[in-house]
Design an enzyme around this catalytic site. Sequence first.
Site, PDB file in Angstrom:
ATOM      1  N   ARG A   1     -15.116   2.612  -0.670  1.00  0.00           N
ATOM      2  CA  ARG A   1     -14.945   1.234  -0.203  1.00  0.00           C
ATOM      3  C   ARG A   1     -14.942   1.267   1.318  1.00  0.00           C
ATOM      4  O   ARG A   1     -14.216   2.048   1.921  1.00  0.00           O
ATOM      5  CB  ARG A   1     -13.621   0.660  -0.697  1.00  0.00           C
ATOM      6  CG  ARG A   1     -13.366  -0.677  -0.010  1.00  0.00           C
ATOM      7  CD  ARG A   1     -12.145  -1.369  -0.449  1.00  0.00           C
ATOM      8  NE  ARG A   1     -10.932  -0.767   0.025  1.00  0.00           N
ATOM      9  CZ  ARG A   1      -9.733  -1.114  -0.449  1.00  0.00           C
ATOM     10  NH1 ARG A   1      -9.631  -2.008  -1.394  1.00  0.00           N
ATOM     11  NH2 ARG A   1      -8.663  -0.547   0.030  1.00  0.00           N
TER      12      ARG A   1
ATOM     13  N   CYS B   1     -10.445  -2.001 -10.282  1.00  0.00           N
ATOM     14  CA  CYS B   1      -9.821  -0.903  -9.539  1.00  0.00           C
ATOM     15  C   CYS B   1      -8.437  -1.276  -9.035  1.00  0.00           C
ATOM     16  O   CYS B   1      -7.768  -0.478  -8.398  1.00  0.00           O
ATOM     17  CB  CYS B   1     -10.710  -0.459  -8.382  1.00  0.00           C
ATOM     18  SG  CYS B   1     -10.955  -1.732  -7.151  1.00  0.00           S
TER      19      CYS B   1
ATOM     20  N   HIS C   1       0.812  -1.218   0.000  1.00  0.00           N
ATOM     21  CA  HIS C   1       0.000   0.000   0.000  1.00  0.00           C
ATOM     22  C   HIS C   1       0.840   1.259   0.000  1.00  0.00           C
ATOM     23  O   HIS C   1       0.391   2.311  -0.447  1.00  0.00           O
ATOM     24  CB  HIS C   1      -1.017  -0.036   1.140  1.00  0.00           C
ATOM     25  CG  HIS C   1      -2.167  -0.911   0.785  1.00  0.00           C
ATOM     26  ND1 HIS C   1      -2.200  -2.246   1.110  1.00  0.00           N
ATOM     27  CD2 HIS C   1      -3.280  -0.668   0.047  1.00  0.00           C
ATOM     28  CE1 HIS C   1      -3.310  -2.774   0.614  1.00  0.00           C
ATOM     29  NE2 HIS C   1      -3.972  -1.846  -0.034  1.00  0.00           N
TER      30      HIS C   1
ATOM     31  N   GLU D   1     -12.159  -9.864  -5.340  1.00  0.00           N
ATOM     32  CA  GLU D   1     -10.714  -9.947  -5.125  1.00  0.00           C
ATOM     33  C   GLU D   1     -10.311 -11.263  -4.473  1.00  0.00           C
ATOM     34  O   GLU D   1      -9.196 -11.413  -4.014  1.00  0.00           O
ATOM     35  CB  GLU D   1     -10.194  -8.732  -4.354  1.00  0.00           C
ATOM     36  CG  GLU D   1     -10.934  -8.399  -3.088  1.00  0.00           C
ATOM     37  CD  GLU D   1     -10.440  -7.108  -2.419  1.00  0.00           C
ATOM     38  OE1 GLU D   1      -9.415  -6.546  -2.830  1.00  0.00           O
ATOM     39  OE2 GLU D   1     -11.091  -6.690  -1.448  1.00  0.00           O
TER      40      GLU D   1
ATOM     41  N   ARG E   1       1.447 -10.606  -1.628  1.00  0.00           N
ATOM     42  CA  ARG E   1       1.777  -9.389  -2.387  1.00  0.00           C
ATOM     43  C   ARG E   1       2.811  -8.516  -1.693  1.00  0.00           C
ATOM     44  O   ARG E   1       3.374  -7.608  -2.272  1.00  0.00           O
ATOM     45  CB  ARG E   1       0.494  -8.587  -2.685  1.00  0.00           C
ATOM     46  CG  ARG E   1      -0.154  -7.974  -1.481  1.00  0.00           C
ATOM     47  CD  ARG E   1      -1.557  -7.469  -1.785  1.00  0.00           C
ATOM     48  NE  ARG E   1      -1.593  -6.052  -2.102  1.00  0.00           N
ATOM     49  CZ  ARG E   1      -2.717  -5.337  -2.146  1.00  0.00           C
ATOM     50  NH1 ARG E   1      -3.896  -5.910  -1.929  1.00  0.00           N
ATOM     51  NH2 ARG E   1      -2.698  -4.070  -2.415  1.00  0.00           N
TER      52      ARG E   1
ATOM     53  N   ASN F   1      -5.134  -6.595  -7.334  1.00  0.00           N
ATOM     54  CA  ASN F   1      -3.961  -6.744  -6.465  1.00  0.00           C
ATOM     55  C   ASN F   1      -4.142  -7.957  -5.557  1.00  0.00           C
ATOM     56  O   ASN F   1      -3.281  -8.826  -5.462  1.00  0.00           O
ATOM     57  CB  ASN F   1      -3.753  -5.498  -5.599  1.00  0.00           C
ATOM     58  CG  ASN F   1      -3.758  -4.223  -6.404  1.00  0.00           C
ATOM     59  OD1 ASN F   1      -3.423  -4.241  -7.573  1.00  0.00           O
ATOM     60  ND2 ASN F   1      -4.149  -3.124  -5.799  1.00  0.00           N
ATOM     61  N   ASP F   2      -5.297  -7.990  -4.887  1.00  0.00           N
ATOM     62  CA  ASP F   2      -5.547  -9.137  -4.012  1.00  0.00           C
ATOM     63  C   ASP F   2      -5.932 -10.373  -4.823  1.00  0.00           C
ATOM     64  O   ASP F   2      -5.546 -11.483  -4.470  1.00  0.00           O
ATOM     65  CB  ASP F   2      -6.647  -8.803  -2.993  1.00  0.00           C
ATOM     66  CG  ASP F   2      -6.070  -8.052  -1.803  1.00  0.00           C
ATOM     67  OD1 ASP F   2      -4.981  -8.432  -1.351  1.00  0.00           O
ATOM     68  OD2 ASP F   2      -6.692  -7.079  -1.356  1.00  0.00           O
TER      69      ASP F   2
END
Length: 538
Positions: free
Chosen positions: A327, A496, A187, A425, A459, A448-449
């Site tokens: 979110r 996203c 992040h 995800e 990740r 990403n996830d």
Amino acid sequence: MEYQGKSVFGGIAIGPLQEYHKSDSLVKRVKIDNADAETDRFTAARDEALSQLQGLHDKALREVGEANAEIFEAHQLMLQDEGFIDAITNMIRSQNVNAEFAVASQGDNFARMFADMDDDYMRARAADIKDVSNRVISILQGVPQGGISGDEPVILLADDLAPSETVQLDKSKVLSFVTRHGSTNSHTAILARTMGIPAIIGLDYPNADGHTGIVDGYKGILIIDPTDEELSLYRKKQAEDAEKKRLLLELKGKENVTLDGRKINIFANIGGVGDVASVLANDAGGIGLFRSEFLYLGVDDYPSEETQFMAYKTVAETMAGKKVIIRTLDIGADKKADYFHLDKEENPALGYRAIRICLDRPEVFRTQLRAIYRASYYGNISIMFPMIISVDEVKSIKKIVDGVKAELDGQKIPYGDVELGIMIETPAAVMMSRELADEVDFFSIGTNDLTQYTLACDRQNPKLEGINDPHHPAVLREIEMTIKNGHAGGAWVGICGELGADTSLTETFLRMGLDELSVSPGRVLSVRNAVRNIDLSK
Ligand code: PEP
Ligand code: MG
């Protein structure tokens, strides 16, 4: 001298290098010979901290009023508490340890004691004790408290930066990030992309505090003490970058439409109110992902309904009727806040996080939902829920949402028409996407996830960068399946995750029928450029 790392975000930065000092992670236990002298060191540091706090109190009183200044008074009282002081000096004397270590240990002890108390107010004081201890420790160590010293913008060098640290930085003072550790999907890397500044990870820099540096974010290179030739070469590159940016800016106001007329929404991802300016500057059609958990990081206690309401309302109003997808809280894994008291976990990415926490602690969830619904009256807000794995979860969420709406109705508090969506995800959500589509208005694919869970690749782990590949056919097939099932159930589908900005795949996504891409604000126009050069009729 030139050093190589991995690029997280392109661009050139030139400026002074500054090492980021973590306030509490550098404390080492050192055996001392003279306990009297060490006790005196502690007393002097404590006196200095008291006078700093008095200065902060007076400044706050002048600038933001009595109520906000009180916190510094409370911190002063803690530093005058005999129990706390005795615990520290006793430890220095009985164990012959350095003052920093005694302050850190006793700070932790007292903070834990407060954290375990059966009273919200007292529990919140745990963070104050840590704050006060960190102030004394940084005085003892002679380093500034975590953050940036001086007024000049700097290239920040850090071992690693936790999201909670990154959000606290004064963004106007950071030209670039360079970290030793971290991964391109962490992040902190995502925040650098949101800020649109050059960033490098995995770069083992030497001690270079105060030296001049150049960051080449495209190649992942840091140059320390550049020669005059290097400086002029990179100034030229900076000017070329500015020209490219200017050309992209000519796409502002233009449609996201392919040569054969297919349109797609291009939205932007944000982490907080401060990012909205760059969403507008880059002409995004909306906000496709507001990572609301950043409101919960870098603060000492749960943000109140009012604080959240103001943040969501400001974003909705500034976006003036354009879609804003908030979110809900996605805390856990690498995003931690002390006051949540989350246990240490063996596998945090597979653990107690995101919607799991919200369903388990409905009072936290309800506060956020009330704030979002209240703000929805002032703009075009949608809500999406992270880390979904089942239809049952969505049904439980919708029950809580209905409860919140009924409560607002009862209080005659107005709210808007809010679309509900979920993030796709997890592979489970992909497999259940046909059923899930019947429950919601939209899907947003968090690549990403989804990549980490599909490929079983943490990740956060830099060793897996090579194989944690979102281009893996398994991930691309999942995206295709999600779009197909979403549409079959009447839900629109977007992406996203970071993959959305990968222009080598824009055509693939369009051919799959994707409806929306949400990317870092700085990438909106380059994705628009890609879309406008695609011809799907060929
Ligand atoms: C994702 O997982 O792709 C996503 C967009 O959410 P985050 O990166 O915040 O986990
Ligand atoms: Mg995610």
